[in-house]
Motif scaffolding. Structure first.
Motif, PDB file in Angstrom:
ATOM      1  N   LYS A 190       1.009  -1.123   0.151  1.00 35.51           N
ATOM      2  CA  LYS A 190      -0.065  -0.004   0.102  1.00 35.51           C
ATOM      3  C   LYS A 190       0.634   1.402   0.040  1.00 35.51           C
ATOM      4  O   LYS A 190       0.427   2.079  -0.890  1.00 35.51           O
ATOM      5  CB  LYS A 190      -0.980   0.013   1.592  1.00 35.51           C
ATOM      6  N   ILE A 191       1.921   1.296   1.386  1.00 34.40           N
ATOM      7  CA  ILE A 191       2.859   2.463   0.842  1.00 34.40           C
ATOM      8  C   ILE A 191       3.595   2.403  -0.348  1.00 34.40           C
ATOM      9  O   ILE A 191       3.282   3.809  -0.537  1.00 34.40           O
ATOM     10  CB  ILE A 191       4.175   2.148   1.699  1.00 34.40           C
ATOM     11  N   GLN A 224      -3.205  -4.837  -7.577  1.00 33.07           N
ATOM     12  CA  GLN A 224      -1.887  -4.862  -7.737  1.00 33.07           C
ATOM     13  C   GLN A 224      -1.876  -6.189  -6.697  1.00 33.07           C
ATOM     14  O   GLN A 224      -1.256  -7.037  -6.373  1.00 33.07           O
ATOM     15  CB  GLN A 224      -0.838  -4.091  -7.901  1.00 33.07           C
ATOM     16  N   GLN A 225      -2.191  -5.843  -5.452  1.00 34.77           N
ATOM     17  CA  GLN A 225      -2.551  -6.412  -4.071  1.00 34.77           C
ATOM     18  C   GLN A 225      -2.697  -7.920  -4.843  1.00 34.77           C
ATOM     19  O   GLN A 225      -1.571  -8.674  -3.289  1.00 34.77           O
ATOM     20  CB  GLN A 225      -2.847  -5.943  -2.995  1.00 34.77           C
ATOM     21  N   ILE A 226      -3.758  -8.089  -5.345  1.00 38.80           N
ATOM     22  CA  ILE A 226      -4.012  -9.522  -4.691  1.00 38.80           C
ATOM     23  C   ILE A 226      -3.737 -10.536  -5.981  1.00 38.80           C
ATOM     24  O   ILE A 226      -3.113 -11.366  -5.597  1.00 38.80           O
ATOM     25  CB  ILE A 226      -5.638  -9.102  -5.328  1.00 38.80           C
ATOM     26  N   ARG A 227      -3.173  -9.518  -7.178  1.00 35.07           N
ATOM     27  CA  ARG A 227      -2.454 -10.339  -8.551  1.00 35.07           C
ATOM     28  C   ARG A 227      -1.130 -10.325  -7.774  1.00 35.07           C
ATOM     29  O   ARG A 227      -0.733 -11.845  -8.086  1.00 35.07           O
ATOM     30  CB  ARG A 227      -2.330  -9.226  -9.778  1.00 35.07           C
ATOM     31  N   TYR A 228      -0.784  -9.547  -6.922  1.00 31.71           N
ATOM     32  CA  TYR A 228       0.725 -10.052  -6.384  1.00 31.71           C
ATOM     33  C   TYR A 228       1.413 -10.152  -5.105  1.00 31.71           C
ATOM     34  O   TYR A 228       2.111 -10.693  -4.886  1.00 31.71           O
ATOM     35  CB  TYR A 228       1.590  -8.441  -7.287  1.00 31.71           C
ATOM     36  N   ILE A 229      -0.186 -10.311  -4.387  1.00 32.25           N
ATOM     37  CA  ILE A 229       0.734 -10.578  -2.448  1.00 32.25           C
ATOM     38  C   ILE A 229       0.148 -11.705  -2.633  1.00 32.25           C
ATOM     39  O   ILE A 229       0.072 -13.334  -2.442  1.00 32.25           O
ATOM     40  CB  ILE A 229       0.747 -10.007  -1.798  1.00 32.25           C
TER      41      ILE A 229
END
Lengths: 315, 400
Positions: free
Chosen positions: A208-209, A216-221
């Motif tokens: 997020k920072i 992108q958070q869903i896809r990469y984390i």
């Protein structure tokens, strides 16, 4: 060596009374699980004549050995080949179309903020899992009914023709997949939800920072994080490929749709109960054995693969 | 990635979002609706063309701007979707204008979604989208069940979608007056109570020695139970067995084959393994027998897992109808609820309506009344089941 033996004896003495705890369940397992396996010899005998013999067991023992005759008969019967095809088609459809949904559902629930919508989604999504296939079949029969069903009412509102989903051999597989999804996606998402909860929250904070978008958070984390779970679940799902859903199909099954949804399970059942002739125990056992062996091989090999490449399996 | 530049051109992102949403609405209406908007088709086409022009222009400007500032490589890397849209959408649009039956090609606008939504990278917008999806899902799960109730308590001959209309209790009363149906509840209750008791008795005991890691031969016992999870004799052999044991057409055929669950046994085993050994050791030093240890120390501590697994066994036994299908051929008086419902739904209304024509008009409602009464116990027990489910009954599969 003596010492090893004596410790083993000591251990055995210490635990001896505990073996008594196995007796009740072992009896049930022996009678209701292993005895039927002994009955598999029927697959290699001619059809036992239950009426002539004094007991079913006597009838099986008296029947002549025929070797692989039953299996030969099985593969020359176009109906069984069709049933095998249907089993695989329905199963693959269910895997391809339904398997990804619980993953998306788990991610969605995890990302939802605020109480009411999240809680009510969680509360409602398990309900179908606890309903029996009889009632689920009844519910889908009702909402898909050609004359009064909810879905057809909506279709008609938008000017489409009413469709007899349940008694049409081209649409029935869609009904199977949809009702399977309705009943199971909520329940199946649990395992992914716990996998997501186990992820490191610091990663999300850092992302997020760095200005990563939700997508992108869903896809990469999230997705890479739960990938091991997804892979294991997928491998196990493929392991149960031969179960196309007997209970489900048995309630939705009709003469109109027999061609497209008659699976090996319903076929083995009909050989005994619906034939109107002498029940074909031997042939039915052969088909069941064929089905069971393939299923076992699938489970074992998928477990092996999952252990080898994903370092985790069923056992 | 939000920066001041995009805030200045705020109006632009709003126009793009509205344009995108409007395109979707048009596409959905054109695809789904064949009654209410047919006469608007011409206008829709024009509006869609205009919206396309706006979206395409935006794509072209972005391409030029980004590739000028950071190079085309950079653009291609982060805007694949938009690039696809840029290239395909004019072709697709021309195609749809030439041949109206290719209208589905206009869905190429989906490729534009990413670049438009990227400008809305804030929690609020995401939550709105997520919540709308969640609401649709809630409806998906709950409406079919609710529909059953609505039809069951409505007067016949109406179109019932979600809410009941003209409440009429005739169907419910008819179902509740069916003695056979009520007897099937007694039958189911008997199956559930006896079956669950046997399940608890035989499963909780067997899991105890399995939870001792140094029990000699433990591996073989595990294998003995585990094999039955992955291989069975199949339906024919099970029917013959029930026949040989004289269980055919008795209620015991609906109980005994279904009370053993190896999966739940292993869940219990896993739970027992988590109980501190010191508790047992202390009792053993005081001279307690294994039976005493099990009943007075282990069982009280294992209440949560027993309650959880037992509740799922209750549901499985209540929902089971395969056993009735397999083992009951003549004695219909012992049918449990599920089997009774199954037969009832498969019945031809004409057979019953001969002596009571009123039933014929009510038939759909009556069917739903039966269905609703069969679901009711599960719905009532659901809050408890939900709690157990959240408690994580599915955790820890079979690891031995």
């Amino acid at each position: 060596l003596n010492k090893v033996k004596s410790t083993r004896n000591l251990k055995f003495k210490k635990y001896a009374p505990l073996y008594l705890f196995f007796i009740p369940s072992a009896l049930f397992v022996l009678i209701f699980k292993y005895l039927p396996m002994a009955g598999l010899i029927m697959a290699f005998k001619e059809n036992p004549n239950m009426l002539a013999a004094s007991s079913p067991i006597q009838a099986i023992l008296e029947a002549e050995w025929v070797g692989l005759e039953n299996f030969r008969e099985m593969f020359s019967d176009p109906e069984i080949i069709q049933a095998l095809k249907n089993t695989l088609i329905i199963s693959v459809q269910k895997i391809v179309l339904v398997f990804p949904i619980p993953i998306a559902l788990a991610i969605l629930i995890n990302e939802l903020r605020g109480c009411i919508v999240k809680k009510s989604l969680e509360f409602t999504m398990y309900i179908p899992h606890f309903l029996s296939w009889v009632t689920v079949g009844g519910i889908f029969g009702a909402i898909l009914s050609e004359n009064t069903g909810l879905v057809n009412n909506i279709l008609e509102f938008f000017g489409h023709e009413r469709i007899a989903f349940v008694s049409n051999k081209d649409t029935i597989r869609g009904v199977l997949v949809t009702s399977h999804a309705w009943k199971n996606i909520g329940y199946s998402s649990i395992v992914y939800m716990s996998a997501i909860l186990a992820l490191d929250t610091n990663q999300f904070e850092a992302a997020k920072i760095d200005g990563a978008t939700k997508w992108q958070q869903i896809r990469y984390i999230t997705l890479p994080g739960i990938m091991p779970t997804i892979a294991v679940m997928f491998v196990m799902r493929v392991g149960s490929l031969m179960e196309a859903g007997f209970e489900q199909i048995y309630v939705m099954y009709s003469a109109y749709t027999k061609e497209t949804i008659d699976i090996l399970g319903t076929f083995t059942y009909r050989l005994i109960r619906d034939s109107g002739l002498r029940p074909q125990y031997a042939l039915s056992t052969a088909v069941g054995l064929f089905n069971g062996v393939i299923a076992l091989v699938l489970v074992l090999s998928s477990n092996y693969l999952s252990k080898k490449f994903l370092k985790s399996g069923l056992w | 990635m939000k920066n001041n530049n995009e805030n200045v051109f705020d109006w632009k992102r709003i126009v793009l979002l509205i344009g995108l949403l409007a395109s979707f609405v048009i596409l959905i209406l054109e695809g789904v609706d064949k009654v209410h908007t047919v006469h608007l088709r011409g206008i829709f086409d024009i509006v869609f063309l205009v919206l396309w022009a706006v979206l395409e222009l935006d794509a072209v400007f972005r391409l030029m701007k980004v590739s000028k500032e950071e190079g085309f490589e950079q653009y291609r890397k982060f805007n694949v979707m938009e690039l696809i849209y840029l290239v395909i959408s004019p072709i697709a649009l021309v195609c749809t204008l030439v041949n109206p039956s290719w209208a589905w090609m206009r869905w190429v606008v989906l490729f534009k979604m990413q670049s438009v939504l990227r400008k809305y990278n804030d929690e609020k917008v995401f939550q709105v989208i997520a919540k709308s999806v969640a609401l649709i899902l809630i409806a998906f799960f709950i409406v079919p069940v609710f529909n059953v109730l609505s039809v069951a308590i409505s007067a016949p001959g109406q179109i019932i979608n979600v809410m009941p209309k003209n409440i009429d209790w005739f169907s419910m009363k008819y179902a509740l007056a069916d003695k056979q149906f009520l007897r099937s509840f007694a039958s189911s209750l008997f199956i559930v109570v006896v079956g669950t008791s046997i399940f608890i008795a035989i499963t909780s005991t067997a899991a105890y020695p399995l939870s001792k890691p140094d029990l000699p031969g433990r591996k073989w016992f595990m294998l003995f139970y585990m094999i039955t999870m992955y291989f069975t004799g199949g339906m024919a052999t099970e029917i013959v067995l029930a026949d040989a044991l004289n269980l055919m057409n008795t209620i015991w055929a609906l109980i005994l084959p279904n009370v053993i669950s190896v999966y739940y046994m292993f869940l219990m085993k896993n739970f027992y393994e988590g109980i501190p050994v010191e508790l047992e050791e202390a009792a053993k030093i005081d001279g307690a027998s294994p039976v005493y240890v099990f009943t007075n120390i282990i069982l009280p501590l294992a209440k949560p897992i027993i309650a959880t697994t037992a509740s799922f066994v209750v549901v499985n036994l209540w929902n089971n109808y395969m056993s009735s299908v397999m083992y009951i051929t003549s004695n219909k008086t012992i049918y449990p609820v599920q089997m009774y419902i199954r037969n009832f739904l498969a019945m031809d209304p004409m057979d019953i309506a001969l002596d009571n024509p009123k039933l014929l008009s009510y038939w759909d409602n009556i069917e739903m009344a039966y269905l609703f009464l069969a679901i009711l116990p599960i719905i009532c027990a659901y809050p408890i089941l939900f709690k157990f489910m959240k408690g994580g009954a599915t955790a820890g599969a079979v690891k031995g």
